[in-house]
Design a protein around this motif. Structure first.
Motif, PDB file in Angstrom:
ATOM      1  N   GLU A   1       8.563  -2.958 -10.090  1.00 25.80           N
ATOM      2  CA  GLU A   1       8.265  -1.578  -9.676  1.00 25.80           C
ATOM      3  C   GLU A   1       8.644  -1.367  -8.218  1.00 25.80           C
ATOM      4  N   TYR A   2       8.332  -2.355  -7.379  1.00 29.08           N
ATOM      5  CA  TYR A   2       8.568  -2.199  -5.946  1.00 29.08           C
ATOM      6  C   TYR A   2       9.903  -2.857  -5.598  1.00 29.08           C
TER       7      TYR A   2
ATOM      8  N   ASP B   1       4.487  -4.086 -12.069  1.00 27.80           N
ATOM      9  CA  ASP B   1       3.865  -3.765 -10.787  1.00 27.80           C
ATOM     10  C   ASP B   1       3.875  -4.979  -9.848  1.00 27.80           C
ATOM     11  N   CYS B   2       3.624  -4.714  -8.571  1.00 25.92           N
ATOM     12  CA  CYS B   2       3.643  -5.761  -7.543  1.00 25.92           C
ATOM     13  C   CYS B   2       2.231  -6.200  -7.172  1.00 25.92           C
TER      14      CYS B   2
ATOM     15  N   LEU C   1       3.906  -7.493  -2.205  1.00 30.63           N
ATOM     16  CA  LEU C   1       4.982  -6.605  -2.642  1.00 30.63           C
ATOM     17  C   LEU C   1       5.907  -7.236  -3.684  1.00 30.63           C
TER      18      LEU C   1
ATOM     19  N   LYS D   1       9.657   3.306  -2.841  1.00 29.77           N
ATOM     20  CA  LYS D   1       8.782   4.011  -3.771  1.00 29.77           C
ATOM     21  C   LYS D   1       8.828   3.284  -5.124  1.00 29.77           C
ATOM     22  N   PRO D   2       7.748   3.368  -5.914  1.00 24.48           N
ATOM     23  CA  PRO D   2       7.773   2.726  -7.235  1.00 24.48           C
ATOM     24  C   PRO D   2       8.894   3.304  -8.099  1.00 24.48           C
TER      25      PRO D   2
ATOM     26  N   ALA E   1       2.119  -0.719  -6.453  1.00 20.69           N
ATOM     27  CA  ALA E   1       3.360  -0.353  -5.760  1.00 20.69           C
ATOM     28  C   ALA E   1       3.252   1.030  -5.127  1.00 20.69           C
ATOM     29  N   TYR E   2       2.549   1.946  -5.785  1.00 23.62           N
ATOM     30  CA  TYR E   2       2.371   3.294  -5.228  1.00 23.62           C
ATOM     31  C   TYR E   2       1.465   3.230  -3.997  1.00 23.62           C
TER      32      TYR E   2
ATOM     33  N   TRP F   1       1.056   0.773  -1.965  1.00 29.18           N
ATOM     34  CA  TRP F   1       1.775   0.179  -0.843  1.00 29.18           C
ATOM     35  C   TRP F   1       2.906   1.072  -0.353  1.00 29.18           C
ATOM     36  N   SER F   2       3.463   1.891  -1.236  1.00 28.88           N
ATOM     37  CA  SER F   2       4.540   2.783  -0.797  1.00 28.88           C
ATOM     38  C   SER F   2       4.049   3.771   0.251  1.00 28.88           C
TER      39      SER F   2
END
Length: 357
Positions: free
Chosen positions: A85-86, A106-107, A111, A305-306, A322-323, A325-326
């Motif tokens: 995702e990331y 997902d991460c 990350l 971004k994811p 991921a979202y 962290w974005s």
């Protein structure tokens, strides 16, 4: 963000060019070898040797390197490929170019793709997994399917393609390793890419695919649809010089990471990297920090971004790590010729912002 009337005091990134790069380009120019020429083969051979792989196949971008790798592995419509995702969008696009479907994982908080989430995404249509060492971090401590992530993939019958765009200097472990040599990468040819593999059949297929699928005798009969993805001899001349300077470049960037870690506030630091591509940090004030840095002449960039947030792959994304962290990651100016004073200037500006919070 672009602020046309604000002066920057440094660049986000820039290539490290020495007399060696200039010499090799001048040699190519003197012989009029600006398209096809001997630097291409030399660059491919030396980069493969440096990474302990048998074959190198150059091309015109890192995105197309991933595409060529997937095509050589026989991946196409109806297949699925596991993708983080990331990551940068090019990783997913390369899968889509083949007609296959990218399936996103997902991460974790480093990350990197979370191995514990992979198994639930694997189906009988899954053919490969793309491993991406984000910002130069490795998967060495990542475990999946009773082994490390590479053995886990093989136990599940999956090819491993590595997107090594941000990881020059990390030894590849997959079936095909794919590199970008874009202008902001650790090693650069301005634009360009390369695939490394130990499998001659895959290497031969990638080379044909990238060169109009010409046969050996150039009969102008093309057995398959190919592409014009060639790297030029001028680019390869720069690339060869960069690879010859690899140890120097990696050492300089390791020093830059050390300077950053000595001068950054502790609470913004992210996990250490095996190699330094870009210096990523975390903040709960992403927009305000970026604006403040820009207003004081320091460029910065958002993290990725994811993939599930991208219009081409839009799905549920607000629950993703991921979202989260974005909205927290930015990365700071990072280039091989940065000085300690450059790093201190960035860090002091960042500390000034933090002191106001």
């Amino acid at each position: 963000r672009y602020f046309p009337f604000r002066e920057t005091i440094m660049l986000m990134s820039k290539p490290s060019i020495t007399e060696l790069e200039k010499q090799f380009v001048a040699e190519a120019m003197a012989l009029s070898d600006i398209g096809v020429g001997p630097f291409i083969g030399q660059f491919e051979e030396l980069w493969a040797q440096k990474n302990k792989m048998a074959y190198g196949v150059s091309c015109n971008s890192g995105t197309n390197a991933i595409y060529l790798a997937l095509k050589a592995l026989g991946i196409g419509p109806g297949d699925e490929v596991i993708v983080p995702e990331y990551t940068m969008i090019a990783t997913a696009w390369a899968v889509s170019y083949t007609g296959a479907k990218p399936v996103f994982v997902d991460c974790g908080d480093d990350l990197l793709m979370n191995p514990s989430l992979i198994s639930e995404k694997v189906t009988d249509r899954t053919k490969a997994i793309i491993v991406v060492p984000i910002y130069g971090r490795t998967y060495e401590e990542k475990h999946w399917s009773q082994g490390d992530i590479y053995n886990g993939a093989r136990k599940n019958g999956l090819f491993v393609v590595e997107d090594m765009a941000e990881a020059h200097g990390i030894m590849p472990q997959g079936d095909i390793a794919c590199y970008s040599f874009y202008g902001n990468k650790i090693l650069t040819t301005g634009e360009g890419g390369m695939c490394l593999t130990d499998n001659k059949e895959w290497a031969d297929e990638m080379r044909k695919l990238s060169n109009m699928y010409m046969d050996e005798n150039r009969t102008m009969l093309h057995p398959k649809q190919g592409h014009n993805f060639r790297m030029t001899n001028l680019q390869a001349a720069v690339g060869l010089a960069q690879v010859m300077r690899l140890d120097e470049i990696l050492e300089k960037r390791k020093q830059i990471e050390k300077w950053y870690n000595e001068n950054l506030p502790e609470h913004v630091k992210m996990p250490l990297r095996e190699v330094l591509w870009m210096m990523d940090i975390k903040t709960d004030h992403q927009e305000e920090m970026k604006d403040y840095l820009e207003e004081n002449g320091i460029p910065s960039r958002y993290g990725f971004k994811p993939m599930s947030m991208q219009p081409q792959y839009l799905g549920e994304y607000k629950h993703l790590n991921a979202y989260k962290w974005s909205k927290r990651i930015i990365y700071l100016p990072t280039y091989t010729d940065m000085t300690e004073d450059d790093v201190k200037t960035v860090c002091q500006t960042l500390k000034s912002f933090e002191s106001g919070k």
